[in-house]
Scaffold this motif. Structure first.
Motif, PDB file in Angstrom:
ATOM      1  N   ALA A  51       0.893  -1.188  -0.206  1.00 37.81           N
ATOM      2  CA  ALA A  51       0.022  -0.196   0.015  1.00 37.81           C
ATOM      3  C   ALA A  51       0.924   0.986  -0.049  1.00 37.81           C
ATOM      4  CB  ALA A  51      -0.960  -0.038   1.351  1.00 37.81           C
ATOM      5  N   PRO A  52       0.458   2.470  -0.786  1.00 40.80           N
ATOM      6  CA  PRO A  52       1.263   3.767  -0.422  1.00 40.80           C
ATOM      7  C   PRO A  52       1.347   4.067   0.869  1.00 40.80           C
ATOM      8  CG  PRO A  52      -0.548   3.828  -2.194  1.00 40.80           C
ATOM      9  CD  PRO A  52      -0.685   2.308  -1.502  1.00 40.80           C
ATOM     10  N   ASP A  53       2.519   4.531   1.030  1.00 43.75           N
ATOM     11  CA  ASP A  53       2.904   5.142   2.614  1.00 43.75           C
ATOM     12  C   ASP A  53       3.256   6.423   2.585  1.00 43.75           C
ATOM     13  OD1 ASP A  53       5.184   4.824   1.477  1.00 43.75           O
ATOM     14  OD2 ASP A  53       6.253   3.304   2.552  1.00 43.75           O
ATOM     15  N   GLY A  54       3.071   7.292   1.418  1.00 45.00           N
ATOM     16  CA  GLY A  54       3.259   8.669   1.521  1.00 45.00           C
ATOM     17  C   GLY A  54       4.894   8.952   1.024  1.00 45.00           C
ATOM     18  N   ARG A  55       5.662   8.010   1.343  1.00 48.76           N
ATOM     19  CA  ARG A  55       7.009   8.408   1.195  1.00 48.76           C
ATOM     20  C   ARG A  55       7.452   8.370  -0.242  1.00 48.76           C
ATOM     21  NH1 ARG A  55       9.688   4.317   5.861  1.00 48.76           N
ATOM     22  NH2 ARG A  55       7.589   2.824   4.918  1.00 48.76           N
ATOM     23  N   GLU A  56       8.261   9.298  -0.679  1.00 43.44           N
ATOM     24  CA  GLU A  56       8.849   9.498  -2.014  1.00 43.44           C
ATOM     25  C   GLU A  56      10.391   9.361  -1.840  1.00 43.44           C
ATOM     26  OE1 GLU A  56       6.656   9.481  -4.691  1.00 43.44           O
ATOM     27  OE2 GLU A  56       4.979   9.767  -3.306  1.00 43.44           O
ATOM     28  N   ILE A  57      10.885   8.409  -2.725  1.00 44.92           N
ATOM     29  CA  ILE A  57      12.397   8.121  -2.454  1.00 44.92           C
ATOM     30  C   ILE A  57      13.308   8.896  -3.575  1.00 44.92           C
ATOM     31  CG2 ILE A  57      14.239   6.471  -2.319  1.00 44.92           C
ATOM     32  CD1 ILE A  57      11.920   6.639   0.075  1.00 44.92           C
ATOM     33  N   ALA A  58      14.235   9.925  -3.118  1.00 45.55           N
ATOM     34  CA  ALA A  58      14.883  10.410  -4.152  1.00 45.55           C
ATOM     35  C   ALA A  58      15.948   9.496  -4.389  1.00 45.55           C
ATOM     36  CB  ALA A  58      15.473  11.533  -3.408  1.00 45.55           C
ATOM     37  N   LEU A  59      16.589   9.287  -5.739  1.00 45.65           N
ATOM     38  CA  LEU A  59      17.568   8.110  -6.042  1.00 45.65           C
ATOM     39  C   LEU A  59      18.633   8.894  -6.888  1.00 45.65           C
ATOM     40  CD1 LEU A  59      15.248   5.371  -7.250  1.00 45.65           C
ATOM     41  CD2 LEU A  59      16.474   5.439  -5.107  1.00 45.65           C
ATOM     42  N   LEU A 102      20.947  24.519  -6.811  1.00 47.52           N
ATOM     43  CA  LEU A 102      21.680  23.359  -6.882  1.00 47.52           C
ATOM     44  C   LEU A 102      21.166  22.562  -8.283  1.00 47.52           C
ATOM     45  CD1 LEU A 102      22.000  22.160  -3.352  1.00 47.52           C
ATOM     46  CD2 LEU A 102      23.559  23.478  -4.550  1.00 47.52           C
ATOM     47  N   HIS A 103      22.106  22.691  -9.079  1.00 50.46           N
ATOM     48  CA  HIS A 103      21.720  21.634 -10.332  1.00 50.46           C
ATOM     49  C   HIS A 103      22.920  20.735 -10.639  1.00 50.46           C
ATOM     50  CE1 HIS A 103      24.434  24.267 -12.892  1.00 50.46           C
ATOM     51  NE2 HIS A 103      23.901  25.262 -12.224  1.00 50.46           N
ATOM     52  N   ALA A 104      22.692  19.838 -11.684  1.00 49.43           N
ATOM     53  CA  ALA A 104      23.705  19.131 -12.037  1.00 49.43           C
ATOM     54  C   ALA A 104      24.889  19.403 -12.971  1.00 49.43           C
ATOM     55  CB  ALA A 104      23.187  17.686 -12.724  1.00 49.43           C
ATOM     56  N   GLY A 105      24.782  20.679 -13.342  1.00 48.05           N
ATOM     57  CA  GLY A 105      25.560  21.329 -14.263  1.00 48.05           C
ATOM     58  C   GLY A 105      27.360  20.963 -13.897  1.00 48.05           C
ATOM     59  N   GLY A 106      28.017  20.635 -14.872  1.00 49.85           N
ATOM     60  CA  GLY A 106      29.337  20.371 -14.402  1.00 49.85           C
ATOM     61  C   GLY A 106      29.662  18.919 -14.013  1.00 49.85           C
ATOM     62  N   THR A 107      28.634  17.823 -13.669  1.00 44.94           N
ATOM     63  CA  THR A 107      28.698  16.625 -13.304  1.00 44.94           C
ATOM     64  C   THR A 107      28.756  15.737 -14.626  1.00 44.94           C
ATOM     65  OG1 THR A 107      26.567  16.254 -12.974  1.00 44.94           O
ATOM     66  CG2 THR A 107      27.627  17.329 -11.058  1.00 44.94           C
ATOM     67  N   GLY A 108      28.267  16.284 -15.700  1.00 46.65           N
ATOM     68  CA  GLY A 108      28.115  15.365 -16.764  1.00 46.65           C
ATOM     69  C   GLY A 108      26.822  14.727 -16.838  1.00 46.65           C
ATOM     70  N   ALA A 109      25.835  14.928 -16.063  1.00 44.31           N
ATOM     71  CA  ALA A 109      24.423  14.552 -15.831  1.00 44.31           C
ATOM     72  C   ALA A 109      23.426  15.651 -16.149  1.00 44.31           C
ATOM     73  CB  ALA A 109      24.296  14.012 -14.343  1.00 44.31           C
ATOM     74  N   GLY A 110      22.353  15.374 -16.756  1.00 49.52           N
ATOM     75  CA  GLY A 110      21.362  16.394 -17.142  1.00 49.52           C
ATOM     76  C   GLY A 110      20.551  16.867 -15.997  1.00 49.52           C
ATOM     77  N   HIS A 111      20.336  15.890 -14.746  1.00 50.74           N
ATOM     78  CA  HIS A 111      19.273  16.457 -13.648  1.00 50.74           C
ATOM     79  C   HIS A 111      20.314  15.626 -12.401  1.00 50.74           C
ATOM     80  CE1 HIS A 111      18.655  12.622 -15.264  1.00 50.74           C
ATOM     81  NE2 HIS A 111      18.371  12.133 -14.224  1.00 50.74           N
ATOM     82  N   LEU A 112      19.766  16.083 -11.309  1.00 46.65           N
ATOM     83  CA  LEU A 112      20.350  15.728 -10.007  1.00 46.65           C
ATOM     84  C   LEU A 112      20.106  14.215  -9.731  1.00 46.65           C
ATOM     85  CD1 LEU A 112      19.435  18.445  -7.574  1.00 46.65           C
ATOM     86  CD2 LEU A 112      21.523  18.405  -8.664  1.00 46.65           C
ATOM     87  N   GLY A 113      18.813  13.754  -9.936  1.00 49.14           N
ATOM     88  CA  GLY A 113      18.185  12.207  -9.911  1.00 49.14           C
ATOM     89  C   GLY A 113      17.093  12.055 -10.043  1.00 49.14           C
ATOM     90  N   TRP A 114      16.550  11.152  -9.352  1.00 50.20           N
ATOM     91  CA  TRP A 114      14.943  10.687  -9.839  1.00 50.20           C
ATOM     92  C   TRP A 114      14.187  10.792  -8.484  1.00 50.20           C
ATOM     93  CZ3 TRP A 114      19.532   8.829 -12.111  1.00 50.20           C
ATOM     94  CH2 TRP A 114      19.430   8.800 -13.387  1.00 50.20           C
ATOM     95  N   ILE A 115      13.120  10.369  -8.495  1.00 50.57           N
ATOM     96  CA  ILE A 115      12.195  10.324  -7.479  1.00 50.57           C
ATOM     97  C   ILE A 115      11.234   9.273  -7.814  1.00 50.57           C
ATOM     98  CG2 ILE A 115      10.709  12.314  -7.907  1.00 50.57           C
ATOM     99  CD1 ILE A 115      10.707  12.739  -4.757  1.00 50.57           C
TER     100      ILE A 115
END
Length: 423
Positions: A51-59, A102-115
């Protein structure tokens, strides 16, 4: 591999706890050629359809790479995966002073992460583990006793309708049964616990305005608010967000007692209506904030994983990422031990995992707790100090690079033009 009386052993690893960390470990070691048995108190229906528990996980990026390797990432539905393109950190009332962008510029990634929703990670971890050869998942298992012997680890458990406990043996037992782990306690591995005396309230909300996939961490003087961007509603395309409110126990009770409309209005007001009107979707879920760090991550015949090893404050979103780091590290250590015909449960083998995991986890844990203490202290001097810290971060690109590297899981890099004051 070298083991005493192999015929009496049921598998290579016994894992107590069928959360996403324990199930991911089972799938990971089985894909590497070992066998694992997972003992989980919940019944199969709860694991297969949590069941959904309200928590969203940043990866982070390394976490997603691990989930892709395991095959669980590919089982997520499209509407369950959201992007975190950037993050803004606000001190005091939102909009009163500039925020740290804060953004991912300079890391080679287009975004910080996923959720991703926690219940989706639980479901897909179970699907992969249950379908992986070499993994056995025992559901409805109530663990009665855990012990380590010279030649093996032992776990006794009961299932529904049983009067007599069953006994399983393996070279190694792994505790992955929450930050209040009963298994850890039975193994004699203590832990330091920090009770922040606060409660976190999580829920989903519909937004009147788009969030542009930007997360916001708002350190208010009375309570903390995180606004996390979620994928649009799959039915009508409305913008969605996760609202994470942290307050002391008295204030949390008052907030939970509010009618849904009043609660949504309270969150919208704290966020200065930047997403327009908000509407509560589903239930509010409340969790006490308690951080845990085990005194040891391993001993002869046993190891700790996930929240049983390190239970993080959610403010820096490292909890499940640390669990997946532990999965990768322990899998590597055990695979190397097998290649050298070593005993999987030998203290010398497991200490390699413990040392590596501590080196990675301790700076994150200590740093997170320091941030929490600084940014939840309402006295005048801490307020001045936190404003100074935020101002320094805005003006020092190397410091921003370090922060971004922790959010993305990638090496520090100098930010590209555009990082700094925002809003």
């Amino acid at each position: 591999m070298t083991r005493a009386d192999d015929s009496s052993l049921d598998c290579d690893l016994l894992i107590v706890g069928g959360g996403p960390a324990g199930l991911s470990l089972a799938a990971s070691v089985a894909q590497a050629g070992l066998s694992a048995t997972v003992l989980e108190q919940q019944v199969e229906e709860q694991l297969a359809r949590p069941a959904p528990d309200g928590r969203e996980i940043a990866l982070t990026h390394p976490s997603v790479a691990t989930l892709q390797r395991l095959g669980s990432w590919q089982r997520l539905a499209g509407h369950e995966v959201g992007l975190l393109r950037a993050a803004d950190v606000h001190d005091g009332p939102v909009g009163r002073r500039g925020s740290l962008h804060l953004h991912a510029g300079g890391t080679g990634a287009g975004h910080l992460g996923w959720i991703v929703p926690n219940h989706a990670l639980r479901r897909t971890a179970y699907e992969v583990a249950a379908s992986t050869p070499g993994v056995r998942v025992v559901t409805g298992a109530r663990v009665q006793h855990v012990a380590t012997r010279a030649a093996c680890a032992e776990v006794e458990y009961l299932t529904a309708g049983q009067d007599q406990a069953r006994l399983l043996r393996a070279p190694l037992v792994v505790a992955a049964d929450s930050r209040l782990s009963a298994t850890r306690r039975q193994l004699g591995l203590g832990a330091a616990m920090t009770d922040f005396g606060r409660t976190v309230i999580v829920c989903r909300m519909r937004c009147e305005r788009p969030h542009d996939e930007v997360a916001h961490e708002c350190f208010g003087y009375e309570r903390t608010l995180a606004v996390l961007p979620l994928p649009d509603d799959p039915v009508d395309g409305a913008p969605m967000c996760s609202a994470v409110v942290t307050a002391d126990s008295t204030q949390a009770r008052e907030l939970l007692a509010l009618a849904p409309e009043a609660y949504a209005a309270s969150v919208a007001a704290q966020f200065q209506h930047r997403l327009g009107a908000l509407q509560l979707v589903g239930e509010r879920h409340a969790y006490p904030l308690v951080a845990v760090y085990a005194h040891r991550f391993a001993a002869a015949r046993c190891a700790l994983l996930g929240d049983a090893a390190v239970g993080m404050h959610p403010v820096t979103a490292h909890g499940f990422n640390l669990g997946l780091t532990g999965v990768a590290t322990l899998t590597r250590v055990l695979t190397e031990a097998r290649e050298h015909s070593a005993d999987l449960g030998a203290a010398s083998v497991l200490q390699r995992y413990a040392r590596a995991h501590h080196r990675h986890a301790w700076p994150l844990f200590a740093g997170t707790n320091a941030i929490v203490r600084l940014y939840t202290d309402t006295r005048p001097l801490p307020r001045i100090a936190r404003q100074a810290v935020l101002a320094a971060a805005m003006r020092l690109p190397p410091l921003q690079a370090v922060i971004v590297s922790q959010l993305t899981g990638r090496r520090p890099a100098w930010p590209t033009r555009g990082a700094g004051t925002h809003g």
